[in-house]
Design a protein around this motif. Structure first.
Motif, PDB file in Angstrom:
ATOM      1  N   SER A 219      41.253  95.839  -1.392  1.00  0.00           N
ATOM      2  CA  SER A 219      40.902  94.543  -1.861  1.00  0.00           C
ATOM      3  C   SER A 219      41.398  93.284  -0.938  1.00  0.00           C
ATOM      4  CB  SER A 219      41.407  94.525  -3.330  1.00  0.00           C
ATOM      5  OG  SER A 219      40.971  93.180  -4.138  1.00  0.00           O
ATOM      6  N   GLU A 220      42.913  93.811  -0.590  1.00  0.00           N
ATOM      7  CA  GLU A 220      43.374  92.775   0.396  1.00  0.00           C
ATOM      8  C   GLU A 220      42.777  92.932   1.501  1.00  0.00           C
ATOM      9  OE1 GLU A 220      45.446  90.801  -1.058  1.00  0.00           O
ATOM     10  OE2 GLU A 220      46.926  90.342   0.235  1.00  0.00           O
ATOM     11  N   ALA A 221      42.563  93.839   2.096  1.00  0.00           N
ATOM     12  CA  ALA A 221      41.759  94.027   3.291  1.00  0.00           C
ATOM     13  C   ALA A 221      40.504  93.349   3.371  1.00  0.00           C
ATOM     14  CB  ALA A 221      41.550  95.912   3.772  1.00  0.00           C
ATOM     15  N   LEU A 222      39.865  93.753   2.197  1.00  0.00           N
ATOM     16  CA  LEU A 222      38.342  92.975   2.161  1.00  0.00           C
ATOM     17  C   LEU A 222      38.524  91.651   2.223  1.00  0.00           C
ATOM     18  CD1 LEU A 222      35.357  93.871   1.906  1.00  0.00           C
ATOM     19  CD2 LEU A 222      35.580  93.687  -0.407  1.00  0.00           C
ATOM     20  N   LEU A 223      39.503  90.966   1.464  1.00  0.00           N
ATOM     21  CA  LEU A 223      39.736  89.580   1.384  1.00  0.00           C
ATOM     22  C   LEU A 223      39.909  89.158   2.672  1.00  0.00           C
ATOM     23  CD1 LEU A 223      40.436  87.044  -0.528  1.00  0.00           C
ATOM     24  CD2 LEU A 223      42.565  87.528  -0.343  1.00  0.00           C
ATOM     25  N   GLY A 224      40.799  89.878   3.640  1.00  0.00           N
ATOM     26  CA  GLY A 224      41.378  89.459   4.741  1.00  0.00           C
ATOM     27  C   GLY A 224      39.915  89.470   5.771  1.00  0.00           C
ATOM     28  N   ALA A 225      39.113  90.234   5.630  1.00  0.00           N
ATOM     29  CA  ALA A 225      37.755  90.408   6.265  1.00  0.00           C
ATOM     30  C   ALA A 225      36.871  89.158   6.141  1.00  0.00           C
ATOM     31  CB  ALA A 225      37.135  91.700   5.978  1.00  0.00           C
ATOM     32  N   TRP A 226      36.958  88.867   4.835  1.00  0.00           N
ATOM     33  CA  TRP A 226      36.197  87.784   4.595  1.00  0.00           C
ATOM     34  C   TRP A 226      36.472  86.385   5.038  1.00  0.00           C
ATOM     35  CZ3 TRP A 226      37.385  84.058   0.138  1.00  0.00           C
ATOM     36  CH2 TRP A 226      36.721  82.756   0.173  1.00  0.00           C
ATOM     37  N   LEU A 227      37.737  86.279   5.014  1.00  0.00           N
ATOM     38  CA  LEU A 227      38.366  85.141   5.546  1.00  0.00           C
ATOM     39  C   LEU A 227      38.407  84.864   7.013  1.00  0.00           C
ATOM     40  CD1 LEU A 227      41.688  84.920   3.197  1.00  0.00           C
ATOM     41  CD2 LEU A 227      39.819  83.139   3.281  1.00  0.00           C
ATOM     42  N   CYS A 228      38.651  86.239   7.791  1.00  0.00           N
ATOM     43  CA  CYS A 228      38.456  86.287   9.067  1.00  0.00           C
ATOM     44  C   CYS A 228      36.917  85.911   9.715  1.00  0.00           C
ATOM     45  CB  CYS A 228      38.718  87.539   9.538  1.00  0.00           C
ATOM     46  SG  CYS A 228      40.714  87.878   9.452  1.00  0.00           S
ATOM     47  N   GLY A 229      35.915  86.599   8.806  1.00  0.00           N
ATOM     48  CA  GLY A 229      34.585  86.254   9.245  1.00  0.00           C
ATOM     49  C   GLY A 229      34.181  84.941   9.198  1.00  0.00           C
ATOM     50  N   LYS A 230      35.068  84.267   8.154  1.00  0.00           N
ATOM     51  CA  LYS A 230      34.831  82.582   8.000  1.00  0.00           C
ATOM     52  C   LYS A 230      35.200  82.236   9.404  1.00  0.00           C
ATOM     53  CE  LYS A 230      33.768  80.308   4.824  1.00  0.00           C
ATOM     54  NZ  LYS A 230      32.660  79.640   4.694  1.00  0.00           N
ATOM     55  N   CYS A 231      36.397  82.547   9.967  1.00  0.00           N
ATOM     56  CA  CYS A 231      36.955  81.950  11.112  1.00  0.00           C
ATOM     57  C   CYS A 231      35.896  82.120  12.213  1.00  0.00           C
ATOM     58  CB  CYS A 231      38.137  82.548  11.369  1.00  0.00           C
ATOM     59  SG  CYS A 231      39.484  82.289  10.270  1.00  0.00           S
ATOM     60  N   LEU A 232      35.365  83.290  12.444  1.00  0.00           N
ATOM     61  CA  LEU A 232      34.360  83.490  13.321  1.00  0.00           C
ATOM     62  C   LEU A 232      33.280  82.369  13.307  1.00  0.00           C
ATOM     63  CD1 LEU A 232      33.452  85.342  15.879  1.00  0.00           C
ATOM     64  CD2 LEU A 232      32.525  86.803  14.297  1.00  0.00           C
ATOM     65  N   ALA A 233      32.869  82.353  12.065  1.00  0.00           N
ATOM     66  CA  ALA A 233      31.824  81.396  11.935  1.00  0.00           C
ATOM     67  C   ALA A 233      32.101  80.057  12.334  1.00  0.00           C
ATOM     68  CB  ALA A 233      31.190  81.762  10.327  1.00  0.00           C
ATOM     69  N   MET A 234      33.249  79.665  12.115  1.00  0.00           N
ATOM     70  CA  MET A 234      33.490  77.991  12.510  1.00  0.00           C
ATOM     71  C   MET A 234      34.033  77.622  13.602  1.00  0.00           C
ATOM     72  SD  MET A 234      34.856  77.181   8.653  1.00  0.00           S
ATOM     73  CE  MET A 234      36.268  78.165   8.420  1.00  0.00           C
ATOM     74  N   THR A 235      34.216  78.784  14.723  1.00  0.00           N
ATOM     75  CA  THR A 235      34.837  78.623  15.809  1.00  0.00           C
ATOM     76  C   THR A 235      34.032  79.060  17.113  1.00  0.00           C
ATOM     77  OG1 THR A 235      36.171  80.312  15.894  1.00  0.00           O
ATOM     78  CG2 THR A 235      37.170  78.001  14.739  1.00  0.00           C
ATOM     79  N   THR A 236      34.422  78.679  18.332  1.00  0.00           N
ATOM     80  CA  THR A 236      33.818  79.316  19.326  1.00  0.00           C
ATOM     81  C   THR A 236      34.887  80.209  19.962  1.00  0.00           C
ATOM     82  OG1 THR A 236      32.829  77.093  19.711  1.00  0.00           O
ATOM     83  CG2 THR A 236      32.820  78.737  21.711  1.00  0.00           C
ATOM     84  N   VAL A 237      34.533  81.389  20.277  1.00  0.00           N
ATOM     85  CA  VAL A 237      35.476  82.600  20.749  1.00  0.00           C
ATOM     86  C   VAL A 237      35.823  82.355  22.218  1.00  0.00           C
ATOM     87  CG1 VAL A 237      34.431  84.257  19.081  1.00  0.00           C
ATOM     88  CG2 VAL A 237      33.484  83.854  21.380  1.00  0.00           C
ATOM     89  N   ALA A 238      36.912  82.875  22.611  1.00  0.00           N
ATOM     90  CA  ALA A 238      37.506  82.830  24.003  1.00  0.00           C
ATOM     91  C   ALA A 238      37.616  84.074  24.399  1.00  0.00           C
ATOM     92  CB  ALA A 238      38.816  82.157  23.766  1.00  0.00           C
ATOM     93  N   LEU A 239      38.640  84.395  25.580  1.00  0.00           N
ATOM     94  CA  LEU A 239      38.706  85.407  26.296  1.00  0.00           C
ATOM     95  C   LEU A 239      38.436  86.503  25.530  1.00  0.00           C
ATOM     96  CD1 LEU A 239      39.508  86.887  28.967  1.00  0.00           C
ATOM     97  CD2 LEU A 239      41.837  86.546  28.345  1.00  0.00           C
ATOM     98  N   HIS A 240      39.221  86.982  24.464  1.00  0.00           N
ATOM     99  CA  HIS A 240      39.274  88.279  23.766  1.00  0.00           C
ATOM    100  C   HIS A 240      37.598  88.752  23.518  1.00  0.00           C
ATOM    101  CE1 HIS A 240      39.756  91.768  21.168  1.00  0.00           C
ATOM    102  NE2 HIS A 240      38.852  91.152  20.297  1.00  0.00           N
ATOM    103  N   HIS A 241      36.920  87.772  22.737  1.00  0.00           N
ATOM    104  CA  HIS A 241      35.598  88.221  22.257  1.00  0.00           C
ATOM    105  C   HIS A 241      34.813  88.357  23.625  1.00  0.00           C
ATOM    106  CE1 HIS A 241      36.874  87.464  18.352  1.00  0.00           C
ATOM    107  NE2 HIS A 241      35.788  87.804  17.794  1.00  0.00           N
ATOM    108  N   LYS A 242      34.888  87.478  24.544  1.00  0.00           N
ATOM    109  CA  LYS A 242      34.259  87.489  25.848  1.00  0.00           C
ATOM    110  C   LYS A 242      34.182  88.828  26.577  1.00  0.00           C
ATOM    111  CE  LYS A 242      32.165  83.567  25.454  1.00  0.00           C
ATOM    112  NZ  LYS A 242      30.662  83.501  25.121  1.00  0.00           N
ATOM    113  N   LEU A 243      35.684  89.458  26.581  1.00  0.00           N
ATOM    114  CA  LEU A 243      35.933  90.701  27.421  1.00  0.00           C
ATOM    115  C   LEU A 243      35.092  91.867  26.514  1.00  0.00           C
ATOM    116  CD1 LEU A 243      37.244  92.558  29.339  1.00  0.00           C
ATOM    117  CD2 LEU A 243      39.414  91.901  28.218  1.00  0.00           C
ATOM    118  N   CYS A 244      35.448  91.635  25.296  1.00  0.00           N
ATOM    119  CA  CYS A 244      34.810  92.752  24.326  1.00  0.00           C
ATOM    120  C   CYS A 244      33.134  93.059  24.542  1.00  0.00           C
ATOM    121  CB  CYS A 244      35.215  92.874  22.956  1.00  0.00           C
ATOM    122  SG  CYS A 244      37.059  92.836  22.486  1.00  0.00           S
TER     123      CYS A 244
END
Ligand code: NAD
Length: 356
Positions: A219-244
């Motif tokens: 449950s804690e992991a899924l909560l984290g996943a939701w919050l982290c998904g929100k972060c991706l939705a609200m920002t522009t990615v940088a080096l890490h995501h570009k490299l992946c």
């Protein structure tokens, strides 16, 4: 304090989170004014079709169970042709980023509302991002029209997510939040989501590995996943995501594993230019002892994540190719991307050395 300035866009998305919330599915379909969902999933999760059909008392328009990684447009076209033979009035996807991708691609093409039941930690269900592949080329678009109308997070559905995939998909989620902390378009609310999301995942994933059936850890992991998904939705990615993205696009390396391996290295590269973020991370990643990279390295090794890009099948000569392809992209990173330094960082990730 400096005066703040930011933009914040909230979506009109509805989220249901909790153990057993899937039972509310029929009510949610009706609330959208719909009667006949088209079920979408992968071959691996095809048995979900029976379960959902039962929960919906048989009120489904049909099912398409060939969702594929990286959302190939030919699969989408096939699904579209099939969808037109049904009387579907909404889309109902169940699965991870691959299935969500198909749901987004279809909702964009049909205008049908999309209900998503998320079963991994990748976070795509929160974002306006759709990456599609056509003739081996990945094209990413950002369009708020692809954000699912309703998202259901039922921890019961994550119990079957294999531990290896839980670990890599969890690190993929953490990467969204880590990059959101230093994104050019970060904001105070993103920071709150990001730190809580990272904390929740970093503290629960080892527990998930030890007891994959633990409702508390899941449950804690899924909560984290939701919050982290929100972060991706609200920002522009940088080096890490570009490299992946380059590693996935150029060499077809597996998405979640690639993120999991690269994260400590990409963060270590950027670290000198983001001292406050590194301090914040060190406080929430267990066993950091003041050094977030150390905390991440320990987490990655505890989770048994493949240690190197080499182990994923990347060849040594590809280091140069990947570096060149990365350098061709234009993107912002707090520490400017210098070819030599970034190539050294990629080599370390390829060898599986500890990030530093
Ligand atoms: P995935 O969706 O490819 O799932 C991997 C496999 O696990 C599939 O076979 C799936 O059916 C199975 N699975 C999923 N949940 C399960 C469960 N609870 N129990 C048992 N099996 C389960 O993997 P993913 O990491 O979630 O998604 C990766 C894809 O998502 C990539 O294509 C990536 O580009 C995309 N993605 C997109 C965004 C975005 O914002 N657009 C964000 C993150 C990832």
């Amino acid at each position: 304090a400096e005066s703040r300035s930011f933009e914040y866009n909230e979506s009109s998305q509805r989220v249901l989170f909790g153990k057993g919330v899937l039972a509310k599915l029929a009510t949610e379909v009706a609330a959208l004014g719909c009667k006949a969902p088209l079920l979408l999933t992968t071959p691996q999760q095809a048995s979900a079709v029976q379960d959902l059909t039962q929960i919906l008392n048989g009120h489904v328009a049909g099912s398409f169970t060939r969702a594929t990684m990286h959302t190939p447009t030919d699969v989408t076209e096939e699904a579209l042709v099939y969808a037109k033979t049904t009387n579907a009035d909404c889309l109902l996807s169940i699965g991870g980023g691959s299935t969500v991708g198909l749901g987004k691609a279809l909702s964009l093409r049909t205008g049908l509302p999309h209900i998503c039941i998320a079963t991994t930690y990748a976070g795509s269900e929160m974002t306006p991002i759709l990456g599609e592949t056509k003739n081996q080329q990945k094209v990413t678009r950002v369009d708020r029209a692809v954000i699912p109308k309703v998202v259901i997070y039922d921890v019961n559905l994550t119990l079957s997510l294999p531990t290896g995939m839980s670990a890599t998909s969890g690190l993929n989620a953490m990467a969204h939040a880590v990059e959101a902390l230093y994104a050019k378009d970060t904001s105070p609310i993103v920071r709150i989501f990001a730190l809580e999301g990272i904390r929740a995942l970093a503290s629960s994933l080892p527990g998930v590995m030890e007891n994959s059936q633990s409702i508390a850890f899941r449950s804690e992991a899924l909560l984290g996943a939701w919050l982290c998904g929100k972060c991706l939705a609200m920002t522009t990615v940088a080096l890490h995501h570009k490299l992946c993205h380059v590693l996935g696009g150029t060499l077809n390396l597996p998405h979640a594993e690639t993120h999991a391996i690269v994260l400590p290295h990409a963060l270590a590269y950027t670290a000198p230019d983001i001292p406050q973020v590194m301090k914040d991370l060190a406080e929430i990643i267990p066993h950091s002892e003041g050094d977030a990279i150390q905390g991440l390295n320990r987490l990655v090794s505890k989770l048994g994540i493949p240690s190197s890009l080499k182990a994923l099948g990347m060849k040594e000569e590809d280091i140069e190719l990947v570096t060149d392809n990365l350098m061709m992209l234009t993107f912002w990173n707090p520490r400017p991307v210098n070819k030599d330094s970034v190539q050294k960082m990629i080599r370390r990730a390829w060898l599986g050395e500890q990030a530093r």
